[in-house]
Design a protein around this motif. Structure first.
Motif, PDB file in Angstrom:
ATOM      1  N   VAL A 111       0.867  -1.182   0.000  1.00 50.05           N
ATOM      2  CA  VAL A 111       0.000   0.000   0.000  1.00 50.05           C
ATOM      3  C   VAL A 111       0.903   1.231   0.000  1.00 50.05           C
ATOM      4  O   VAL A 111       1.724   1.396   0.898  1.00 50.05           O
ATOM      5  N   ILE A 112       0.757   2.076  -1.011  1.00 51.50           N
ATOM      6  CA  ILE A 112       1.603   3.258  -1.143  1.00 51.50           C
ATOM      7  C   ILE A 112       0.708   4.479  -1.316  1.00 51.50           C
ATOM      8  O   ILE A 112      -0.205   4.471  -2.155  1.00 51.50           O
ATOM      9  N   MET A 113       0.950   5.526  -0.529  1.00 50.28           N
ATOM     10  CA  MET A 113       0.216   6.782  -0.646  1.00 50.28           C
ATOM     11  C   MET A 113       1.112   7.808  -1.326  1.00 50.28           C
ATOM     12  O   MET A 113       2.254   8.028  -0.904  1.00 50.28           O
ATOM     13  N   TYR A 161      -6.651   4.743 -15.055  1.00 52.86           N
ATOM     14  CA  TYR A 161      -6.402   3.644 -14.131  1.00 52.86           C
ATOM     15  C   TYR A 161      -7.582   2.671 -14.063  1.00 52.86           C
ATOM     16  O   TYR A 161      -7.786   2.005 -13.057  1.00 52.86           O
ATOM     17  N   ASN A 162      -8.371   2.599 -15.149  1.00 50.43           N
ATOM     18  CA  ASN A 162      -9.521   1.694 -15.151  1.00 50.43           C
ATOM     19  C   ASN A 162      -9.090   0.227 -15.107  1.00 50.43           C
ATOM     20  O   ASN A 162      -9.778  -0.606 -14.512  1.00 50.43           O
ATOM     21  N   GLU A 163      -7.971  -0.067 -15.736  1.00 53.40           N
ATOM     22  CA  GLU A 163      -7.461  -1.438 -15.764  1.00 53.40           C
ATOM     23  C   GLU A 163      -6.141  -1.507 -15.002  1.00 53.40           C
ATOM     24  O   GLU A 163      -5.345  -0.563 -15.042  1.00 53.40           O
ATOM     25  N   PRO A 164      -5.880  -2.604 -14.287  1.00 52.62           N
ATOM     26  CA  PRO A 164      -4.594  -2.733 -13.577  1.00 52.62           C
ATOM     27  C   PRO A 164      -3.446  -2.988 -14.542  1.00 52.62           C
ATOM     28  O   PRO A 164      -3.657  -3.347 -15.713  1.00 52.62           O
ATOM     29  N   LEU A 165      -2.244  -2.809 -14.050  1.00 50.69           N
ATOM     30  CA  LEU A 165      -1.030  -3.028 -14.832  1.00 50.69           C
ATOM     31  C   LEU A 165      -0.251  -4.174 -14.213  1.00 50.69           C
ATOM     32  O   LEU A 165      -0.088  -4.238 -12.998  1.00 50.69           O
ATOM     33  N   GLU A 166       0.249  -5.080 -15.062  1.00 50.68           N
ATOM     34  CA  GLU A 166       1.043  -6.206 -14.583  1.00 50.68           C
ATOM     35  C   GLU A 166       2.490  -6.043 -15.056  1.00 50.68           C
ATOM     36  O   GLU A 166       2.748  -5.839 -16.242  1.00 50.68           O
ATOM     37  N   LEU A 167       3.409  -6.136 -14.077  1.00 53.56           N
ATOM     38  CA  LEU A 167       4.831  -5.976 -14.374  1.00 53.56           C
ATOM     39  C   LEU A 167       5.638  -6.891 -13.461  1.00 53.56           C
ATOM     40  O   LEU A 167       5.172  -7.266 -12.384  1.00 53.56           O
ATOM     41  N   PRO A 168       6.865  -7.253 -13.867  1.00 53.57           N
ATOM     42  CA  PRO A 168       7.748  -7.970 -12.939  1.00 53.57           C
ATOM     43  C   PRO A 168       8.220  -7.037 -11.829  1.00 53.57           C
ATOM     44  O   PRO A 168       8.297  -5.818 -12.000  1.00 53.57           O
ATOM     45  N   SER A 169       8.535  -7.608 -10.681  1.00 53.23           N
ATOM     46  CA  SER A 169       8.994  -6.811  -9.555  1.00 53.23           C
ATOM     47  C   SER A 169      10.363  -6.210  -9.860  1.00 53.23           C
ATOM     48  O   SER A 169      11.227  -6.876 -10.443  1.00 53.23           O
ATOM     49  N   PRO A 170      10.610  -4.953  -9.480  1.00 48.42           N
ATOM     50  CA  PRO A 170      11.928  -4.347  -9.731  1.00 48.42           C
ATOM     51  C   PRO A 170      13.038  -4.952  -8.874  1.00 48.42           C
ATOM     52  O   PRO A 170      14.225  -4.743  -9.154  1.00 48.42           O
ATOM     53  N   HIS A 180      -2.613  -1.396  -8.976  1.00 45.41           N
ATOM     54  CA  HIS A 180      -3.895  -0.695  -9.022  1.00 45.41           C
ATOM     55  C   HIS A 180      -3.673   0.706  -8.460  1.00 45.41           C
ATOM     56  O   HIS A 180      -3.103   0.856  -7.378  1.00 45.41           O
ATOM     57  N   ILE A 181      -4.127   1.726  -9.173  1.00 47.40           N
ATOM     58  CA  ILE A 181      -4.013   3.105  -8.692  1.00 47.40           C
ATOM     59  C   ILE A 181      -5.414   3.707  -8.607  1.00 47.40           C
ATOM     60  O   ILE A 181      -6.214   3.595  -9.538  1.00 47.40           O
ATOM     61  N   THR A 182      -5.700   4.353  -7.466  1.00 46.44           N
ATOM     62  CA  THR A 182      -6.990   5.010  -7.241  1.00 46.44           C
ATOM     63  C   THR A 182      -6.740   6.466  -6.869  1.00 46.44           C
ATOM     64  O   THR A 182      -5.865   6.752  -6.052  1.00 46.44           O
ATOM     65  N   ARG A 183      -7.508   7.375  -7.478  1.00 47.00           N
ATOM     66  CA  ARG A 183      -7.417   8.790  -7.138  1.00 47.00           C
ATOM     67  C   ARG A 183      -8.385   9.102  -6.002  1.00 47.00           C
ATOM     68  O   ARG A 183      -9.515   8.610  -5.998  1.00 47.00           O
ATOM     69  N   TYR A 184      -7.969   9.930  -5.054  1.00 45.62           N
ATOM     70  CA  TYR A 184      -8.832  10.296  -3.941  1.00 45.62           C
ATOM     71  C   TYR A 184      -8.450  11.690  -3.442  1.00 45.62           C
ATOM     72  O   TYR A 184      -7.398  12.237  -3.811  1.00 45.62           O
ATOM     73  N   GLY A 185      -9.322  12.263  -2.583  1.00 45.03           N
ATOM     74  CA  GLY A 185      -9.011  13.545  -1.955  1.00 45.03           C
ATOM     75  C   GLY A 185      -8.690  14.625  -2.965  1.00 45.03           C
ATOM     76  O   GLY A 185      -9.370  14.795  -3.980  1.00 45.03           O
ATOM     77  N   ASN A 186      -7.616  15.352  -2.713  1.00 43.67           N
ATOM     78  CA  ASN A 186      -7.180  16.442  -3.578  1.00 43.67           C
ATOM     79  C   ASN A 186      -6.247  15.911  -4.662  1.00 43.67           C
ATOM     80  O   ASN A 186      -5.091  16.303  -4.785  1.00 43.67           O
ATOM     81  N   ARG A 187      -6.784  14.943  -5.436  1.00 46.38           N
ATOM     82  CA  ARG A 187      -6.063  14.323  -6.562  1.00 46.38           C
ATOM     83  C   ARG A 187      -4.830  13.541  -6.100  1.00 46.38           C
ATOM     84  O   ARG A 187      -3.889  13.341  -6.871  1.00 46.38           O
ATOM     85  N   GLU A 188      -4.826  13.090  -4.836  1.00 45.99           N
ATOM     86  CA  GLU A 188      -3.749  12.202  -4.392  1.00 45.99           C
ATOM     87  C   GLU A 188      -3.958  10.810  -4.976  1.00 45.99           C
ATOM     88  O   GLU A 188      -5.016  10.509  -5.538  1.00 45.99           O
ATOM     89  N   HIS A 189      -2.941   9.957  -4.834  1.00 44.59           N
ATOM     90  CA  HIS A 189      -2.980   8.612  -5.399  1.00 44.59           C
ATOM     91  C   HIS A 189      -2.825   7.576  -4.284  1.00 44.59           C
ATOM     92  O   HIS A 189      -1.972   7.738  -3.405  1.00 44.59           O
ATOM     93  N   LEU A 190      -3.628   6.546  -4.360  1.00 45.95           N
ATOM     94  CA  LEU A 190      -3.445   5.369  -3.504  1.00 45.95           C
ATOM     95  C   LEU A 190      -3.114   4.201  -4.422  1.00 45.95           C
ATOM     96  O   LEU A 190      -3.916   3.826  -5.281  1.00 45.95           O
TER      97      LEU A 190
END
Length: 435
Positions: A111-113, A161-170, A180-190
């Motif tokens: 979970v990253i804010m 961000y309607n569809e998730p993105l699949e990638l190998p781990s860095p 998965h990225i979701t916009r919330y609040g004052n255009r922040e990202h979760l």
């Protein structure tokens, strides 16, 4: 100021005025005594105000306000009670925040804010394991500076961000992650990041199984089809009772051959993320060739097929894959449009990118089927699909070709009014003739 404070202030002023009048009666200087009394009273209020200002400016933590008397005592008591109430509210909020952080820290998913600009604000322990984030040195860093995969940068910057993105781990190429990225609040990202390595492995096993089985079936099917063709070429030597059976066997063998070809094409499309033969494709000439093939497929059904193209607009990609996708859309329109129906193919561009649409006057599709049309083997009407000889993989092939060309498919359909299939390509895939 409430009624009690107002009454207290009036009483104090009356008492001060009475004392000044009494003292003025003794001294005979009413005016000077009254002026000095009011000045002293105002000076005392100013002193109390300065004490309050000093406390507000220099207080540390939950330090209580200074002692006061009379009206100022009530003011300072009210501030003290507000301070205590605020402490309780802040304590409850902090407890909620602590519980949320503890629960998210225990998640196996990262979970990253992020703030509105994409800078890191907070993340849990799983984010450090899956993405390699480091506390505290990465705090405030731009997420695209730490996750440098071009596909992630495009995904984050496009704000779709309607569809998730699949990638190998860095930090571990053997791990497969889903973003998965979701916009919330004052255009922040979760941002939520999930380890889907096992699901990816199962999906890869399925793809390998289908590809291997399809490949292995080609040889025996080719042998069977060859013998059937030989028998039908020498039909005079075949018992007439077997003629219809041989013809049906050859027809079904052809359908199976088409099915295997489509499965192998899908396996090839899924093997890589982007076509290797990425060259500018003259779409106008490609569509003209497809139109001629569609007219031949229509035959005696006499469909009216029109073509509207921008001759100067090319598309970067694989001509073979694009031909497969575009022909699937046009041939489907021919198959499912009644005799003498109209089919309109258009190729154009605007500020959003390049677009190809195939519009027909066919039977149309119910809205409940539209979200699943690009699934493998999904049929709106199995009997109709059987009659037209489809494999149920055409639109799945279209979807994968478009994904490999950074494009997507939109479908609009109404029962009895026909359907419109539109491919949308981003501007970076466009090439103007002569460039």
């Amino acid at each position: 100021m409430n009624q009690d404070w107002r009454g207290s202030l009036i009483r104090h002023l009356l008492l001060l005025s009475g004392a000044c009048l009494l003292l003025g009666l003794i001294t005979g200087e009413y005016a000077w005594v009254l002026v000095l009394g009011l000045a002293g009273y105002l000076g005392w209020h100013l002193q109390q105000l300065l004490r309050l200002h000093k406390w507000l400016r220099t207080r540390e933590g939950d330090e209580a306000p200074p002692e006061g008397y009379g009206l100022w005592g009530e003011v300072l008591d009210s501030i003290y009670h507000l301070q205590r109430r605020d402490q309780k509210v802040r304590g409850r909020l902090q407890a909620v925040i602590d519980r949320v952080q503890e629960s998210t820290a225990a998640l196996k998913d990262a979970v990253i804010m992020l703030d509105r600009d994409g800078n890191l604000e907070w993340w849990n322990i799983a984010a450090e394991k899956l993405l390699g984030l480091k506390t505290p040195q990465d705090s405030g860093q731009q997420i695209t500076n730490l996750l440098r995969d071009p596909r992630f940068i495009d995904y984050f910057d496009n704000h779709n961000y309607n569809e998730p993105l699949e990638l190998p781990s860095p930090v571990n190429n053997h791990l497969r992650l889903q973003f998965h990225i979701t916009r919330y609040g004052n255009r922040e990202h979760l941002m939520l990041v999930r380890d889907i390595t096992r699901l990816h492995q199962l999906e890869q096993m399925r793809k390998d199984f289908v590809a291997n089985v399809s490949h292995e079936l080609r040889t025996p099917l080719t042998v069977i089809s060859g013998y059937l063709e030989t028998l039908l070429d020498n039909v005079e030597n075949v018992n007439p009772r077997w003629l219809r059976a041989l013809q049906q066997m050859q027809q079904q063998g052809g359908r199976m051959q088409n099915l295997l070809n489509d499965l192998l094409l899908l396996a090839k499309l899924e093997a890589t993320d982007y076509p290797s033969d990425n060259q500018p494709v003259a779409v106008d000439l490609l569509l003209l060739s497809i139109k001629n093939d569609a007219l031949a497929l229509s035959g005696e059904r006499h469909h009216r097929i029109s073509l509207e193209v921008d001759p100067h607009l090319k598309l970067k990609g694989s001509e073979t894959e694009l031909r497969s996708a575009f022909s699937n859309l046009v041939f489907n329109a021919v198959k499912y449009t009644p005799d003498e129906g109209e089919i309109h193919v258009r190729w154009w561009s605007d500020e959003q990118g390049a677009h190809l649409s195939v519009q027909d006057t066919g039977l149309g599709i119910e809205a409940k089927h539209l979200p699943r049309l690009t699934e493998r083997f999904y049929r709106v009407d199995s009997s109709r699909a059987s009659n037209t000889g489809g494999t149920g993989l055409g639109l799945a092939i279209v979807k994968h070709v478009l994904l490999r060309h950074r494009a997507h498919l939109d479908i609009i359909s109404h029962l009895g009014k026909g359907s419109t299939f539109t491919c949308h390509f981003p501007p970076l895939q466009m090439v103007r003739r002569g460039q």
